[in-house]
Design a protein around this motif. Structure first.
Motif, PDB file in Angstrom:
ATOM      1  N   ASP A 127       0.816  -1.210   0.000  1.00 16.94           N
ATOM      2  CA  ASP A 127       0.000   0.000   0.000  1.00 16.94           C
ATOM      3  C   ASP A 127       0.850   1.259   0.000  1.00 16.94           C
ATOM      4  OD1 ASP A 127      -2.563  -1.206  -0.055  1.00 16.94           O
ATOM      5  OD2 ASP A 127      -2.337  -1.749   2.042  1.00 16.94           O
ATOM      6  N   GLU A 128       2.136   1.096   0.226  1.00 14.51           N
ATOM      7  CA  GLU A 128       3.066   2.221   0.105  1.00 14.51           C
ATOM      8  C   GLU A 128       3.893   1.981  -1.144  1.00 14.51           C
ATOM      9  OE1 GLU A 128       6.744   4.255   2.617  1.00 14.51           O
ATOM     10  OE2 GLU A 128       5.326   2.929   3.633  1.00 14.51           O
ATOM     11  N   VAL A 129       4.072   3.007  -1.969  1.00 14.22           N
ATOM     12  CA  VAL A 129       4.748   2.808  -3.256  1.00 14.22           C
ATOM     13  C   VAL A 129       6.076   3.553  -3.327  1.00 14.22           C
ATOM     14  CG1 VAL A 129       2.621   2.339  -4.502  1.00 14.22           C
ATOM     15  CG2 VAL A 129       3.424   4.694  -4.318  1.00 14.22           C
ATOM     16  N   ALA A 130       6.570   4.073  -2.215  1.00 15.28           N
ATOM     17  CA  ALA A 130       7.874   4.731  -2.207  1.00 15.28           C
ATOM     18  C   ALA A 130       8.948   3.731  -2.613  1.00 15.28           C
ATOM     19  CB  ALA A 130       8.163   5.301  -0.828  1.00 15.28           C
ATOM     20  N   PRO A 131       9.927   4.130  -3.426  1.00 14.11           N
ATOM     21  CA  PRO A 131      10.971   3.203  -3.885  1.00 14.11           C
ATOM     22  C   PRO A 131      11.696   2.490  -2.748  1.00 14.11           C
ATOM     23  CG  PRO A 131      11.058   5.225  -5.156  1.00 14.11           C
ATOM     24  CD  PRO A 131      10.060   5.455  -4.068  1.00 14.11           C
ATOM     25  N   ALA A 132      12.022   3.216  -1.675  1.00 19.36           N
ATOM     26  CA  ALA A 132      12.742   2.598  -0.560  1.00 19.36           C
ATOM     27  C   ALA A 132      11.911   1.488   0.074  1.00 19.36           C
ATOM     28  CB  ALA A 132      13.110   3.655   0.482  1.00 19.36           C
ATOM     29  N   TYR A 133      10.610   1.691   0.161  1.00 17.02           N
ATOM     30  CA  TYR A 133       9.733   0.682   0.745  1.00 17.02           C
ATOM     31  C   TYR A 133       9.683  -0.561  -0.150  1.00 17.02           C
ATOM     32  CZ  TYR A 133       5.483  -1.655   2.307  1.00 17.02           C
ATOM     33  OH  TYR A 133       4.584  -2.587   2.740  1.00 17.02           O
ATOM     34  N   ILE A 134       9.533  -0.359  -1.448  1.00 17.72           N
ATOM     35  CA  ILE A 134       9.448  -1.490  -2.373  1.00 17.72           C
ATOM     36  C   ILE A 134      10.767  -2.260  -2.389  1.00 17.72           C
ATOM     37  CG2 ILE A 134       9.129  -2.168  -4.783  1.00 17.72           C
ATOM     38  CD1 ILE A 134       7.256   0.229  -5.073  1.00 17.72           C
ATOM     39  N   ALA A 135      11.891  -1.530  -2.406  1.00 18.32           N
ATOM     40  CA  ALA A 135      13.199  -2.191  -2.359  1.00 18.32           C
ATOM     41  C   ALA A 135      13.339  -3.006  -1.084  1.00 18.32           C
ATOM     42  CB  ALA A 135      14.313  -1.152  -2.463  1.00 18.32           C
ATOM     43  N   GLY A 136      12.848  -2.465   0.024  1.00 22.22           N
ATOM     44  CA  GLY A 136      12.889  -3.193   1.296  1.00 22.22           C
ATOM     45  C   GLY A 136      12.042  -4.450   1.263  1.00 22.22           C
ATOM     46  N   GLN A 137      10.860  -4.360   0.643  1.00 19.65           N
ATOM     47  CA  GLN A 137      10.005  -5.539   0.511  1.00 19.65           C
ATOM     48  C   GLN A 137      10.688  -6.620  -0.333  1.00 19.65           C
ATOM     49  OE1 GLN A 137       6.499  -6.193   1.660  1.00 19.65           O
ATOM     50  NE2 GLN A 137       7.498  -4.849   3.118  1.00 19.65           N
ATOM     51  N   LEU A 138      11.339  -6.200  -1.408  1.00 17.31           N
ATOM     52  CA  LEU A 138      12.059  -7.154  -2.251  1.00 17.31           C
ATOM     53  C   LEU A 138      13.143  -7.878  -1.456  1.00 17.31           C
ATOM     54  CD1 LEU A 138      12.669  -5.479  -5.738  1.00 17.31           C
ATOM     55  CD2 LEU A 138      11.792  -7.777  -5.332  1.00 17.31           C
ATOM     56  N   GLN A 139      13.906  -7.118  -0.700  1.00 18.54           N
ATOM     57  CA  GLN A 139      14.973  -7.725   0.103  1.00 18.54           C
ATOM     58  C   GLN A 139      14.397  -8.665   1.161  1.00 18.54           C
ATOM     59  OE1 GLN A 139      16.872  -4.026   1.288  1.00 18.54           O
ATOM     60  NE2 GLN A 139      18.649  -4.477  -0.009  1.00 18.54           N
ATOM     61  N   GLN A 140      13.251  -8.291   1.715  1.00 11.56           N
ATOM     62  CA  GLN A 140      12.641  -9.079   2.781  1.00 11.56           C
ATOM     63  C   GLN A 140      12.165 -10.434   2.285  1.00 11.56           C
ATOM     64  OE1 GLN A 140       9.968  -6.777   5.271  1.00 11.56           O
ATOM     65  NE2 GLN A 140       8.783  -8.590   5.768  1.00 11.56           N
TER      66      GLN A 140
END
Length: 343
Positions: free
Chosen positions: A106-119
Motif C-alpha cells: 500500500d506504500e509505493v515509495a521506492p525505498a519501501y518497495i526495495a525493502g520488501q524485495l529484500q525481505q
C-alpha cells in the motif's frame, strides 16, 4: 453390480505394466512425468478408487518452487483481481509445485518497495513485481538475478537489464487507442486533459507519449494540456479532476493514463454530471463499469488479467527450466476496449 477396477484394469487402460502403476501409487521409484500423467488420466477415466492418491503422488513428484507476488494497493479491485488470477494460474500449471505468497504494497515509495524485495528474497525462488522505475529497486533486482532468482515485472517495465522478463499491456497501443476514441467521439475540438500517476511508471509514460503523438499526427485543433500527476491516488485524482473542470471551461476530453480512477469518477459525478465531456480511463472494475453505465466514462482500456496471469506463470516455468541466463523478451498484450454496449 460391476466390479471395482483393479490395478490390472488401470494398467491396461493406461497402456503400462501393473508394476509401473504400483510405482506411481506407492512412489517406489522414479517414473517419467508423462507416464505418471497417463496413469492418472486413465484412473479418472475408469473410476479407479485410488485416483485421488494418484493425483497426490503425481503432484508430490514435481519440483517445489516458491513465487512471491508483490502487487500494489490492496484496496483496489484491479489488483485484487490480478492477485487472484496469478494465484489460480500457479495452481493450474503442471510443471512445478508452486507455492505463492501474495503481498499488496500500500506504500509505493521506492525505498519501501526495495525493502520488501529484500525481505522476501531469502524465502522466494522467484518474484513478480509491480513497481515504478527507480535505481534502488533495480539494484535489489540485480542482486536477486545474481543469486539465480528471476524477477518478472508486471504492468510497468523497469530499466534494469537484470529482469528475467516483463508482461503487460502494449502501452503504445493503449495510448493511441485512447487518442483515437477521443478524436472520434468529441463533438468539438478543444482542450484535452491528461491524468498520470507518475512518469516513473514507464507504461504510463509510454501511454502518454503515444497519446500525444497520435494528436500531433492528426493535425486538428485539439489542445493537449500538460499532464497532471496524481500518484495513482484516488484523493489526488479527485482533486486534479475537479481543478481541471473548474479552470478549463473549454475542456472537451479527459484521458487517465494511470490509476486513481475511482477518484476521477467521483469528481466527474460531483462536478460535471451533465457536462459534454469524453472520458477514457483504465481497467474494468466495479467503479469504472458503473461509470460506463452512468455515461461518465466513454471507454475503458483494460488489461486481459486472466491471460496476463497465465503468461506470467508460463514465463516463470521457462525461467526455472532455463539452463543459462534467464532473460526473455517482453510479452506485450493487446488492450481490451470496453464501452457501454459491450460490458
Amino acid at each position: 453390480m460391476s466390479k471395482r477396477p483393479t490395478i490390472t484394469d488401470l494398467a491396461q487402460a493406461a497402456g503400462v505394466s501393473p508394476a509401473t502403476v504400483d510405482r506411481v501409487l506407492n512412489n517406489r521409484s522414479k517414473v517419467r512425468e508423462a507416464t505418471a500423467q497417463r496413469v492418472l488420466l486413465a484412473a479418472e477415466d475408469i473410476g479407479y478408487h485410488a485416483s485421488g492418491l494418484l493425483k497426490k503422488r503425481f503432484q508430490e513428484s514435481k519440483p517445489r518452487k516458491t513465487i512471491t507476488l508483490l502487487l500494489q494497493r490492496s484496496a483496489e479491485a484491479f489488483y485484487q483481481a490480478l492477485g487472484t488470477a496469478l494465484v489460480n494460474a500457479a495452481a493450474r500449471q503442471r510443471d512445478y509445485q508452486i507455492q505463492t505468497h501474495l503481498i499488496f504494497m500500500d506504500e509505493v515509495a521506492p525505498a519501501y518497495i526495495a525493502g520488501q524485495l529484500q525481505q522476501v528474497a531469502e524465502a522466494s525462488d522467484a518474484v513478480a513485481l509491480v513497481a515504478l522505475d527507480h535505481h534502488s529497486i533495480n539494484q535489489v533486482i540485480e542482486q536477486l538475478a545474481a543469486q539465480g532468482k528471476p524477477v518478472i515485472t508486471l504492468l510497468s517495465q523497469l530499466s534494469s537489464q537484470a529482469c528475467a522478463g516483463h508482461l503487460g499491456l502494449d502501452s503504445r497501443k493503449a495510448g493511441r487507442s485512447a487518442a483515437w476514441a477521443i478524436s472520434r467521439l468529441a463533438k468539438k475540438e478543444g482542450e484535452v486533459g491528461i491524468l498520470l500517476g507518475s512518469h516513473r511508471y514507464l507504461n504510463q509514460e509510454i501511454s502518454e507519449i503515444s497519446f500525444i503523438s497520435y494528436f500531433r499526427e492528426l493535425g486538428r485543433n485539439f489542445r493537449l494540456l500538460d499532464p497532471i500527476l496524481n500518484l495513482d491516488d484516488d484523493r489526488l485524482a479527485a482533486e486534479a479532476t475537479a481543478n481541471l473542470l473548474a479552470s478549463h471551461p473549454d475542456l472537451v476530453a479527459l484521458y487517465s493514463a494511470g490509476g486513481g480512477m475511482a477518484g476521477m469518477i467521483s469528481a466527474l459525478r460531483n462536478e460535471a454530471p451533465d457536462r459534454d465531456l469524453v472520458v477514457v480511463c483504465n481497467e474494468l472494475t466495479p467503479s469504472t463499469r458503473e461509470a460506463l453505465n452512468e455515461g461518465l466514462v466513454d471507454m475503458v482500456i483494460a488489461t486481459p488479467v486472466e491471460r496476463l496471469a497465465a503468461e506470467t506463470l508460463a514465463l516463470f516455468v521457462r525461467a526455472f527450466n532455463a539452463k543459462g541466463e534467464q532473460r526473455f523478451a517482453p510479452v506485450l498484450l493487446a488492450p481490451e476496449l470496453h464501452i457501454l454496449e459491450n460490458i
